[in-house]
Design an enzyme around this catalytic site. Structure first.
Site, PDB file in Angstrom:
ATOM      1  N   TYR A   1      38.899  13.688  14.055  1.00 36.24           N
ATOM      2  CA  TYR A   1      37.794  13.268  14.946  1.00 36.24           C
ATOM      3  C   TYR A   1      36.445  13.846  14.533  1.00 36.24           C
ATOM      4  O   TYR A   1      35.520  13.829  15.326  1.00 36.24           O
ATOM      5  CB  TYR A   1      38.031  13.761  16.387  1.00 36.24           C
ATOM      6  CG  TYR A   1      39.392  13.593  16.977  1.00 36.24           C
ATOM      7  CD1 TYR A   1      39.899  12.326  17.278  1.00 36.24           C
ATOM      8  CD2 TYR A   1      40.165  14.707  17.301  1.00 36.24           C
ATOM      9  CE1 TYR A   1      41.146  12.192  17.865  1.00 36.24           C
ATOM     10  CE2 TYR A   1      41.410  14.566  17.895  1.00 36.24           C
ATOM     11  CZ  TYR A   1      41.896  13.306  18.167  1.00 36.24           C
ATOM     12  OH  TYR A   1      43.123  13.175  18.751  1.00 36.24           O
TER      13      TYR A   1
ATOM     14  N   GLU B   1      46.527  14.374  35.651  1.00 35.42           N
ATOM     15  CA  GLU B   1      47.250  14.539  34.376  1.00 35.42           C
ATOM     16  C   GLU B   1      46.396  15.325  33.376  1.00 35.42           C
ATOM     17  O   GLU B   1      46.116  14.838  32.284  1.00 35.42           O
ATOM     18  CB  GLU B   1      47.559  13.165  33.761  1.00 35.42           C
ATOM     19  CG  GLU B   1      48.342  12.212  34.629  1.00 35.42           C
ATOM     20  CD  GLU B   1      48.422  10.806  34.015  1.00 35.42           C
ATOM     21  OE1 GLU B   1      47.780  10.542  32.978  1.00 35.42           O
ATOM     22  OE2 GLU B   1      49.135   9.972  34.593  1.00 35.42           O
ATOM     23  N   PRO B   2      45.968  16.525  33.701  1.00 30.70           N
ATOM     24  CA  PRO B   2      45.109  17.253  32.761  1.00 30.70           C
ATOM     25  C   PRO B   2      45.894  17.836  31.588  1.00 30.70           C
ATOM     26  O   PRO B   2      47.006  18.338  31.766  1.00 30.70           O
ATOM     27  CB  PRO B   2      44.524  18.381  33.625  1.00 30.70           C
ATOM     28  CG  PRO B   2      45.578  18.642  34.648  1.00 30.70           C
ATOM     29  CD  PRO B   2      46.241  17.316  34.923  1.00 30.70           C
ATOM     30  N   GLY B   3      45.333  17.767  30.419  1.00 31.74           N
ATOM     31  CA  GLY B   3      45.946  18.388  29.246  1.00 31.74           C
ATOM     32  C   GLY B   3      45.004  19.436  28.681  1.00 31.74           C
ATOM     33  O   GLY B   3      45.177  20.639  28.869  1.00 31.74           O
TER      34      GLY B   3
ATOM     35  N   CYS C   1      45.582  19.279  -0.646  1.00 36.15           N
ATOM     36  CA  CYS C   1      44.958  18.422  -1.648  1.00 36.15           C
ATOM     37  C   CYS C   1      44.385  17.156  -1.020  1.00 36.15           C
ATOM     38  O   CYS C   1      44.915  16.051  -1.212  1.00 36.15           O
ATOM     39  CB  CYS C   1      45.975  18.078  -2.737  1.00 36.15           C
ATOM     40  SG  CYS C   1      46.653  19.569  -3.457  1.00 36.15           S
ATOM     41  N   GLU C   2      43.361  17.314  -0.218  1.00 35.11           N
ATOM     42  CA  GLU C   2      42.646  16.204   0.430  1.00 35.11           C
ATOM     43  C   GLU C   2      41.223  16.684   0.660  1.00 35.11           C
ATOM     44  O   GLU C   2      41.028  17.799   1.163  1.00 35.11           O
ATOM     45  CB  GLU C   2      43.217  15.898   1.836  1.00 35.11           C
ATOM     46  CG  GLU C   2      44.627  15.397   1.903  1.00 35.11           C
ATOM     47  CD  GLU C   2      44.759  13.922   1.610  1.00 35.11           C
ATOM     48  OE1 GLU C   2      43.734  13.202   1.589  1.00 35.11           O
ATOM     49  OE2 GLU C   2      45.905  13.493   1.373  1.00 35.11           O
TER      50      GLU C   2
END
Ligand SMILES: *Cc1c(COP(=O)(O)O)cnc(C)c1O
Length: 425
Positions: free
Chosen positions: A327, A284-286, A353-354
């Site tokens: 992350y 199941e590689p992404g 605005c963060e």
């Protein structure tokens, strides 16, 4: 070989200059290389050649229909995590009988949709999910093929947000509960026990944790076989990392090397069992299929020289690429053209605005306002995690094939963003 290289001082995707793409389609824009995508898939397909194996691309990494179509035409199956993703597979012409359905919270509606298209397997993560699936399948007069996602309790040594196979993880069935859970599954009349799966985490640079996880799955398959519960496939999940080009970071294991070691283990195990029965292997590689096939192209709006830091304000933001904010991911940034601006150390930030809206920190860049920059290795978990925060339309997506650019998703316009909203009467 990277499909992104400087030609006459300008960064190109295959044979197309990124400045030409910015002129034609605007910024921010995701740009992917078709050749890079096909090469990454071929690394898996070649290592699986002649074997009973299936590569189910984990499409949450990048689910653009054109990418799904290109992979489906190479024989890929798909690992989905929602009914919406199944609709995308169908819209792209993918084969639902090569679909496996992962995720801890499948709704009854999603199960019905997947059963109506006869998907290959449900990767079940809990006993209540087994019961729900059994009921839904029974009501439809169908049998659902199931695999249990087992938590092998192997430390993948990656970022805690992308480690998924530890005891404290929300994912999977605990290793010690797996046998009992399989016994329960085997008693349910509308389920067919087909396989076993795991997915221990993402961005793994070393394959040792994956091979260790396989050992644990093999242990369970043998125990189940002794009880007469025979599994037909083993699904080792995804997780192979890619080279984000961060200084000091180890290079990821080449896909062919990993699959070679994995198949050697499988072959030795099957030979030792003496029953001669083959077992299908599913991957199941992404990230390792799409991650290094794309860049995020952005334009410098302003340079801002603060008291302690210099800021390079660009037109891409955390809504376009969430990985740094989510992350603390390090992603490489480079100017598209080498100009003669003074090199300074910048934080590359977006207009949102963060304070968490940053793309890169403490990077030495020689840039001027109006210049183009790329964020490299942005093909996985980029566009699929994009949002409309600050009523920003999501970026356009382009696939380059040789000297041709295909616009495979148009930039969203503000009216698209509130089209489903209405005023109260
Ligand atoms: C996200 C995910 C994958 C893909 O992981 P990569 O690290 O991108 O290869 C595979 N399987 C499951 C169940 C996932 O949730």
């Amino acid at each position: 070989m990277s499909q992104f290289s400087y030609q006459d001082g300008v960064l190109h995707a295959e044979g197309v200059s990124l400045s030409a793409i910015a002129d034609q389609f605007g910024t921010p824009t995701y740009v992917y290389s078709k050749a890079a995508l096909l090469a990454n898939f071929a690394a898996y397909a070649d290592a699986c050649a002649g074997r009973d194996a299936l590569v189910c691309y984990a499409m949450k990494a990048n689910s653009n229909l054109a990418i799904l179509d290109l992979l489906a035409r190479q024989g890929a199956g798909f690992d989905i995590v929602s009914g919406g993703e199944l609709q995308r597979v169908l819209a792209a012409g993918g084969d639902p009988r090569k679909v496996i359905f992962s995720g801890v919270g499948k709704s009854a509606d999603e199960m019905r949709l997947a059963l109506s298209h006869d998907i290959l397997c449900f990767n079940v993560e809990s006993i209540p999910e087994l019961h729900r699936l059994n009921e839904v399948a029974g009501a439809m007069g169908k049998t659902a093929r199931v695999s249990l996602r087992v938590n092998p309790n192997v430390d993948p040594k990656t970022h805690p947000y992308i480690a998924t196979g530890l005891k404290a993880s929300k994912f999977g069935v605990a290793f010690d509960d797996a046998l009992a859970t399989y016994r329960t599954a085997a008693t349910l009349p509308h389920l067919e026990v087909a396989g076993i799966d795991c997915h221990i985490g993402s961005q793994l640079l070393d394959d040792a944790p994956l091979l260790e996880a396989l050992d644990r799955l093999i242990e369970l398959i043998d125990k189940l076989g002794d009880e007469g519960i025979v599994l037909h496939h083993v699904d080792i999940g995804g997780g192979i990392g890619i080279d984000y080009r961060e200084a000091g970071e180890a290079a990821p294991v080449p896909v062919g090397d990993y699959l070679g070691r994995l198949f050697a283990k499988i072959d030795a195990w099957r030979a030792a069992r003496h029953d001669g029965r083959p077992i299908k292997v599913i991957f199941e590689p992404g990230r390792s299929i799409v991650g290094d096939t794309g860049v995020l192209l952005t334009r410098v709006e302003f340079l801002k020289h603060g008291e302690e830091k210099n800021f390079c304000v660009v037109d891409a933001a955390m809504n376009d690429m969430a990985r740094p904010a989510l992350y603390q991911a390090w992603m490489d940034m480079q100017p598209v053209a080498r100009g003669n601006a003074e090199a300074l150390t910048y934080d590359v930030v977006g207009p949102i605005c963060e304070s968490g809206d940053w793309l890169a920190r403490d990077r030495e860049l020689a840039v001027a306002p109006g210049d183009l920059l790329v964020m490299h290795t942005a093909g996985a978990y980029g566009m699929t995690m994009a949002s409309n925060y600050n009523t920003r339309g999501r970026a356009a997506e382009i696939i380059v094939d040789g000297t041709v650019s295909h616009e495979v998703r148009k930039r969203e316009q503000p009216a698209d963003l509130f089209a489903l909203e209405s005023l109260i009467k």
